[in-house]
Design an enzyme around this catalytic site. Structure first.
Site, mmCIF file in Angstrom:
data_model
loop_
_atom_site.group_PDB
_atom_site.id
_atom_site.type_symbol
_atom_site.label_atom_id
_atom_site.label_comp_id
_atom_site.label_asym_id
_atom_site.label_seq_id
_atom_site.Cartn_x
_atom_site.Cartn_y
_atom_site.Cartn_z
ATOM 1 C CE LYS A 88 -11.552 -43.311 -28.933
ATOM 2 N NZ LYS A 88 -11.026 -42.681 -27.715
HETATM 3 O O1 G3P Z 1 -8.461 -42.015 -26.142
HETATM 4 C C1 G3P Z 1 -7.452 -42.874 -26.535
HETATM 5 C C2 G3P Z 1 -6.076 -42.473 -26.078
HETATM 6 O O2 G3P Z 1 -5.820 -41.137 -26.383
HETATM 7 C C3 G3P Z 1 -5.714 -42.883 -24.693
HETATM 8 O O3 G3P Z 1 -4.480 -42.368 -24.278
HETATM 9 O O4 G3P Z 1 -2.863 -41.881 -22.477
HETATM 10 O O5 G3P Z 1 -4.603 -43.657 -22.124
HETATM 11 O O6 G3P Z 1 -2.712 -44.035 -23.679
HETATM 12 P P1 G3P Z 1 -3.624 -43.031 -23.070
#
Ligand code: G3P
Length: 228
Positions: A88
């Protein structure tokens, strides 16, 4: 739609895998930090996840490198940990050439922190296997994350990119998912994948009318079992 889980928590991953619905796992530095793990344990932890889900289930492990050279080195090292590791990388100037090099070596990159159509198109063109537009973080700033996601899904689908045709890539991972409605709308617009935190995944499973129906069936079945 494919269901990924957005977590580094081994118990959550085991539970989702036991449900028979798990197509992939995504992690990020924040999610790994929540496990309490150290830098020294990071790669072992990613290997543990890979073993839980099996070698055909992709597991995204994020590089925190900031230069192209370091991203390439991280990508090669992480991808050598297990056959299902996906590297990633955040979309930026350093990650495009790194993605190009890694893709040409057959290493899959999940391009993350994508918030616009041009970013998604650049990621696809450079050879990303997965592209992760964020939904919830748009909602957090009072913008429509689902509309942004739909724009990315449609724009990426307009073109062929060549790198991952045999695997049906690049695939769009709906990321930063917070609610069952995010999942439902992503499916309606044809996003390939939703990566869902465990709490939101459980919300996807439940519905108040299902609970009400279960309670009334249980009550009526009691009448049956008590009937003479
Ligand atoms: O892994 C990336 C993403 O899904 C992060 O989500 O909730 O931290 O905006 P969030």
């Amino acid at each position: 739609m494919k269901f990924f889980i957005d977590t580094a928590d081994l118990d959550e991953i085991r539970t989702a895998a036991s449900w028979g619905i798990l197509d992939g796992v995504t992690t990020n530095p924040t999610l790994y930090s929540r496990t309490g793990g150290s830098l020294a344990d990071f790669e072992d932890h990613m290997v543990k996840i890979c073993k839980i889900v099996g070698e055909h289930v992709p597991v995204s492990a994020e590089s925190c490198a900031t230069t192209t050279e370091d991203m390439i080195a991280d990508g090669r090292r992480l991808s050598a940990l297990a056959p299902n590791i996906v590297v990633k990388l955040p979309i930026c100037e350093a990650s495009l050439p790194a993605t190009h090099v890694l893709a040409s070596e057959g290493i899959r990159v999940n391009m993350t922190l994508v918030f616009s159509i041009p970013q998604a198109l650049l990621a696809a063109r450079a050879g990303a296997r997965y592209i992760s537009p964020f939904v919830g973080r748009f909602d957090d700033i009072a913008e429509d994350g689902l509309e942004q996601l739909e724009n990315v899904v449609n724009a990426v689908a307009n073109y062929d990119y060549g790198y991952w045709d045999a695997e049906g890539g690049p695939e769009i991972i709906t990321a930063s998912v917070r609610t069952p409605n995010h999942v439902a709308q992503a499916a309606l617009m044809g996003a390939d994948i939703a990566t869902i935190p465990f709490a939101a995944l459980k919300k996807c499973l439940h519905h108040p009318l299902t609970n009400e129906g279960l309670a009334s069936f249980a009550k009526d079945w009691e009448k049956v079992t008590n009937a003479k």
